[in-house]
Motif scaffolding. Structure first.
Motif, PDB file in Angstrom:
ATOM      1  N   LEU A 293      18.300  -3.691 -11.780  1.00 30.50           N
ATOM      2  CA  LEU A 293      19.660  -3.838 -12.297  1.00 30.50           C
ATOM      3  C   LEU A 293      20.501  -2.590 -12.086  1.00 30.50           C
ATOM      4  O   LEU A 293      21.696  -2.681 -11.779  1.00 30.50           O
ATOM      5  N   ILE A 294      19.905  -1.420 -12.244  1.00 31.17           N
ATOM      6  CA  ILE A 294      20.685  -0.193 -12.101  1.00 31.17           C
ATOM      7  C   ILE A 294      20.717   0.307 -10.659  1.00 31.17           C
ATOM      8  O   ILE A 294      21.364   1.308 -10.362  1.00 31.17           O
ATOM      9  N   GLY A 295      20.028  -0.398  -9.754  1.00 34.70           N
ATOM     10  CA  GLY A 295      20.080  -0.047  -8.346  1.00 34.70           C
ATOM     11  C   GLY A 295      19.083   0.989  -7.891  1.00 34.70           C
ATOM     12  O   GLY A 295      19.156   1.467  -6.750  1.00 34.70           O
ATOM     13  N   HIS A 296      18.139   1.350  -8.760  1.00 37.57           N
ATOM     14  CA  HIS A 296      17.120   2.319  -8.349  1.00 37.57           C
ATOM     15  C   HIS A 296      16.150   1.701  -7.348  1.00 37.57           C
ATOM     16  O   HIS A 296      15.674   2.396  -6.428  1.00 37.57           O
ATOM     17  N   LEU A 297      15.852   0.417  -7.511  1.00 39.29           N
ATOM     18  CA  LEU A 297      14.986  -0.306  -6.590  1.00 39.29           C
ATOM     19  C   LEU A 297      15.712  -1.552  -6.093  1.00 39.29           C
ATOM     20  O   LEU A 297      16.518  -2.145  -6.818  1.00 39.29           O
ATOM     21  N   THR A 298      15.422  -1.943  -4.875  1.00 40.40           N
ATOM     22  CA  THR A 298      15.881  -3.245  -4.388  1.00 40.40           C
ATOM     23  C   THR A 298      14.915  -4.312  -4.897  1.00 40.40           C
ATOM     24  O   THR A 298      13.764  -3.995  -5.260  1.00 40.40           O
ATOM     25  N   PRO A 299      15.328  -5.577  -4.917  1.00 38.54           N
ATOM     26  CA  PRO A 299      14.392  -6.631  -5.317  1.00 38.54           C
ATOM     27  C   PRO A 299      13.118  -6.636  -4.476  1.00 38.54           C
ATOM     28  O   PRO A 299      12.026  -6.830  -5.005  1.00 38.54           O
ATOM     29  N   ASP A 300      13.257  -6.396  -3.171  1.00 37.06           N
ATOM     30  CA  ASP A 300      12.069  -6.381  -2.305  1.00 37.06           C
ATOM     31  C   ASP A 300      11.141  -5.224  -2.661  1.00 37.06           C
ATOM     32  O   ASP A 300       9.909  -5.369  -2.650  1.00 37.06           O
ATOM     33  N   GLN A 301      11.703  -4.062  -2.951  1.00 39.06           N
ATOM     34  CA  GLN A 301      10.878  -2.922  -3.356  1.00 39.06           C
ATOM     35  C   GLN A 301      10.165  -3.210  -4.669  1.00 39.06           C
ATOM     36  O   GLN A 301       8.990  -2.859  -4.848  1.00 39.06           O
ATOM     37  N   ALA A 302      10.860  -3.852  -5.594  1.00 39.73           N
ATOM     38  CA  ALA A 302      10.255  -4.192  -6.883  1.00 39.73           C
ATOM     39  C   ALA A 302       9.115  -5.185  -6.701  1.00 39.73           C
ATOM     40  O   ALA A 302       8.058  -5.055  -7.334  1.00 39.73           O
ATOM     41  N   ARG A 303       9.308  -6.156  -5.821  1.00 42.68           N
ATOM     42  CA  ARG A 303       8.234  -7.125  -5.554  1.00 42.68           C
ATOM     43  C   ARG A 303       7.027  -6.421  -4.941  1.00 42.68           C
ATOM     44  O   ARG A 303       5.882  -6.766  -5.253  1.00 42.68           O
ATOM     45  N   GLU A 304       7.282  -5.459  -4.056  1.00 45.93           N
ATOM     46  CA  GLU A 304       6.173  -4.722  -3.446  1.00 45.93           C
ATOM     47  C   GLU A 304       5.380  -3.960  -4.504  1.00 45.93           C
ATOM     48  O   GLU A 304       4.143  -3.943  -4.489  1.00 45.93           O
ATOM     49  N   VAL A 305       6.080  -3.320  -5.437  1.00 49.36           N
ATOM     50  CA  VAL A 305       5.410  -2.612  -6.532  1.00 49.36           C
ATOM     51  C   VAL A 305       4.547  -3.579  -7.325  1.00 49.36           C
ATOM     52  O   VAL A 305       3.372  -3.301  -7.633  1.00 49.36           O
ATOM     53  N   LEU A 306       5.123  -4.724  -7.653  1.00 47.65           N
ATOM     54  CA  LEU A 306       4.411  -5.711  -8.461  1.00 47.65           C
ATOM     55  C   LEU A 306       3.199  -6.270  -7.734  1.00 47.65           C
ATOM     56  O   LEU A 306       2.090  -6.335  -8.294  1.00 47.65           O
ATOM     57  N   HIS A 307       3.376  -6.647  -6.483  1.00 47.96           N
ATOM     58  CA  HIS A 307       2.275  -7.252  -5.736  1.00 47.96           C
ATOM     59  C   HIS A 307       1.164  -6.240  -5.458  1.00 47.96           C
ATOM     60  O   HIS A 307      -0.021  -6.587  -5.472  1.00 47.96           O
ATOM     61  N   THR A 308       1.550  -4.986  -5.214  1.00 48.38           N
ATOM     62  CA  THR A 308       0.540  -3.949  -5.003  1.00 48.38           C
ATOM     63  C   THR A 308      -0.289  -3.745  -6.265  1.00 48.38           C
ATOM     64  O   THR A 308      -1.521  -3.608  -6.207  1.00 48.38           O
ATOM     65  N   HIS A 309       0.394  -3.738  -7.409  1.00 52.97           N
ATOM     66  CA  HIS A 309      -0.331  -3.584  -8.673  1.00 52.97           C
ATOM     67  C   HIS A 309      -1.310  -4.745  -8.878  1.00 52.97           C
ATOM     68  O   HIS A 309      -2.470  -4.521  -9.263  1.00 52.97           O
ATOM     69  N   LEU A 310      -0.873  -5.951  -8.601  1.00 51.34           N
ATOM     70  CA  LEU A 310      -1.748  -7.105  -8.786  1.00 51.34           C
ATOM     71  C   LEU A 310      -2.941  -7.056  -7.845  1.00 51.34           C
ATOM     72  O   LEU A 310      -4.073  -7.349  -8.249  1.00 51.34           O
ATOM     73  N   GLU A 311      -2.698  -6.682  -6.583  1.00 50.99           N
ATOM     74  CA  GLU A 311      -3.802  -6.590  -5.634  1.00 50.99           C
ATOM     75  C   GLU A 311      -4.822  -5.542  -6.076  1.00 50.99           C
ATOM     76  O   GLU A 311      -6.036  -5.735  -5.954  1.00 50.99           O
ATOM     77  N   ASN A 312      -4.331  -4.422  -6.601  1.00 50.99           N
ATOM     78  CA  ASN A 312      -5.234  -3.352  -7.024  1.00 50.99           C
ATOM     79  C   ASN A 312      -6.088  -3.737  -8.224  1.00 50.99           C
ATOM     80  O   ASN A 312      -7.136  -3.125  -8.474  1.00 50.99           O
ATOM     81  N   LEU A 313      -5.657  -4.728  -8.972  1.00 54.61           N
ATOM     82  CA  LEU A 313      -6.467  -5.173 -10.110  1.00 54.61           C
ATOM     83  C   LEU A 313      -7.833  -5.665  -9.675  1.00 54.61           C
ATOM     84  O   LEU A 313      -8.831  -5.480 -10.363  1.00 54.61           O
ATOM     85  N   TRP A 314      -7.845  -6.319  -8.506  1.00 49.41           N
ATOM     86  CA  TRP A 314      -9.099  -6.965  -8.074  1.00 49.41           C
ATOM     87  C   TRP A 314      -9.918  -6.085  -7.136  1.00 49.41           C
ATOM     88  O   TRP A 314     -10.990  -6.485  -6.712  1.00 49.41           O
ATOM     89  N   HIS A 315      -9.409  -4.914  -6.772  1.00 51.68           N
ATOM     90  CA  HIS A 315     -10.118  -4.097  -5.780  1.00 51.68           C
ATOM     91  C   HIS A 315     -10.306  -2.655  -6.248  1.00 51.68           C
ATOM     92  O   HIS A 315     -10.254  -1.738  -5.429  1.00 51.68           O
ATOM     93  N   ARG A 316     -10.520  -2.458  -7.513  1.00 49.11           N
ATOM     94  CA  ARG A 316     -10.781  -1.111  -8.024  1.00 49.11           C
ATOM     95  C   ARG A 316     -12.273  -0.809  -7.949  1.00 49.11           C
ATOM     96  O   ARG A 316     -13.104  -1.702  -8.114  1.00 49.11           O
ATOM     97  N   PRO A 317     -12.616   0.437  -7.714  1.00 46.27           N
ATOM     98  CA  PRO A 317     -14.046   0.791  -7.650  1.00 46.27           C
ATOM     99  C   PRO A 317     -14.719   0.677  -9.000  1.00 46.27           C
ATOM    100  O   PRO A 317     -14.060   0.804 -10.042  1.00 46.27           O
ATOM    101  N   PRO A 318     -16.007   0.406  -9.050  1.00 47.65           N
ATOM    102  CA  PRO A 318     -16.738   0.315 -10.307  1.00 47.65           C
ATOM    103  C   PRO A 318     -16.560   1.605 -11.122  1.00 47.65           C
ATOM    104  O   PRO A 318     -16.459   2.700 -10.568  1.00 47.65           O
ATOM    105  N   GLY A 319     -16.509   1.430 -12.420  1.00 49.62           N
ATOM    106  CA  GLY A 319     -16.371   2.576 -13.307  1.00 49.62           C
ATOM    107  C   GLY A 319     -14.957   2.802 -13.758  1.00 49.62           C
ATOM    108  O   GLY A 319     -14.695   3.553 -14.686  1.00 49.62           O
ATOM    109  N   ILE A 320     -13.977   2.151 -13.087  1.00 48.71           N
ATOM    110  CA  ILE A 320     -12.576   2.253 -13.504  1.00 48.71           C
ATOM    111  C   ILE A 320     -12.217   0.979 -14.235  1.00 48.71           C
ATOM    112  O   ILE A 320     -12.010  -0.055 -13.615  1.00 48.71           O
ATOM    113  N   GLY A 321     -12.166   1.037 -15.568  1.00 53.70           N
ATOM    114  CA  GLY A 321     -11.901  -0.180 -16.345  1.00 53.70           C
ATOM    115  C   GLY A 321     -10.667  -0.023 -17.171  1.00 53.70           C
ATOM    116  O   GLY A 321      -9.938   0.912 -17.051  1.00 53.70           O
TER     117      GLY A 321
END
Length: 216
Positions: free
Chosen positions: A188-216
């Motif tokens: 809303l304030i123009g710091h990120l574009t919608p596409d950049q925000a989606r990339e942040v979100l999708h990267t976070h979701l992908e990292n949920l399933w591919h973290r090394p053991p011991g990081i919970g």
């Protein structure tokens, strides 16, 4: 047409006027007189539908939540065979209100959130809404984590180091809610574009399933 149906329709009409004014001026610019004028009804009609201004605002807030919920359900129905991880991604993306056509809705939502910081009448419904979303996200995170664990267990030659560590589903659900709200603001304030925000979100979701053991 039955009177009850007229009353329900009138309440929604007034709620739309509230949101329109809030988008233009913020909630401080929402008065009963201006709402009546925007909705093209009398002051008496507004007062017959809502006993107080707080009641009117709470109802308008609920209408925004219902619209978002309807869009989430529509995306899930459109692809009934989707995985839990895909469903989670759709739900969080909708809640973040990143699309241009939802920009006005995002402005109004954040106006309500800001007002809720000084209004118990709005804070209560918002807290309940976030609690329900957190419960739904917790369920989806749990299901998605189980799906990914199942795939890892049945992948030939899968290395243990490539498997995701166990998740605290409730903590991850809280994180996703906070991330979605933060991305709404940054777009809303123009710091990120919608596409950049989606990339942040999708990267976070992908990292949920591919973290090394011991990081919970």
């Amino acid at each position: 047409m039955p009177k009850q149906v007229d009353h329900a329709s009138r309440r929604r009409q007034i709620a739309e006027a509230v949101c329109s004014l809030a988008d233009e001026r913020g909630l401080e610019g929402v008065t009963l007189r201006d709402v009546a004028a925007r909705a093209q009804v009398s002051m008496g009609a507004v007062q017959r539908c809502f006993a107080t201004k707080e009641e009117m605002l709470v109802f308008a807030l609920g209408q925004i939540g219902e619209r978002i919920g309807e869009r989430i359900r529509a995306r899930l129905v459109a692809g009934p065979a989707q995985s839990a991880g895909t469903e989670l991604g759709h739900a969080v993306t909708e809640i973040a209100l990143l699309d241009e056509e939802h920009r006005a809705e995002a402005r109004v939502w954040l106006a309500f959130v800001a007002q809720a910081a000084v209004s118990d009448a709005l804070a209560g419904p918002l807290t309940a809404s976030y609690a329900a979303l957190q419960a739904a996200f917790t369920h989806l995170v749990t299901a998605a984590a189980a799906d990914h664990a199942h795939i890892a267990d049945h992948t030939a030659g899968a290395d243990v180091a490539d498997r995701a560590a166990p998740l605290d589903a409730q903590r991850e659900a809280r994180t996703l809610l906070a991330l979605a709200d933060g991305l709404t603001t940054h777009v809303l304030i123009g710091h990120l574009t919608p596409d950049q925000a989606r990339e942040v979100l999708h990267t976070h979701l992908e990292n949920l399933w591919h973290r090394p053991p011991g990081i919970g």
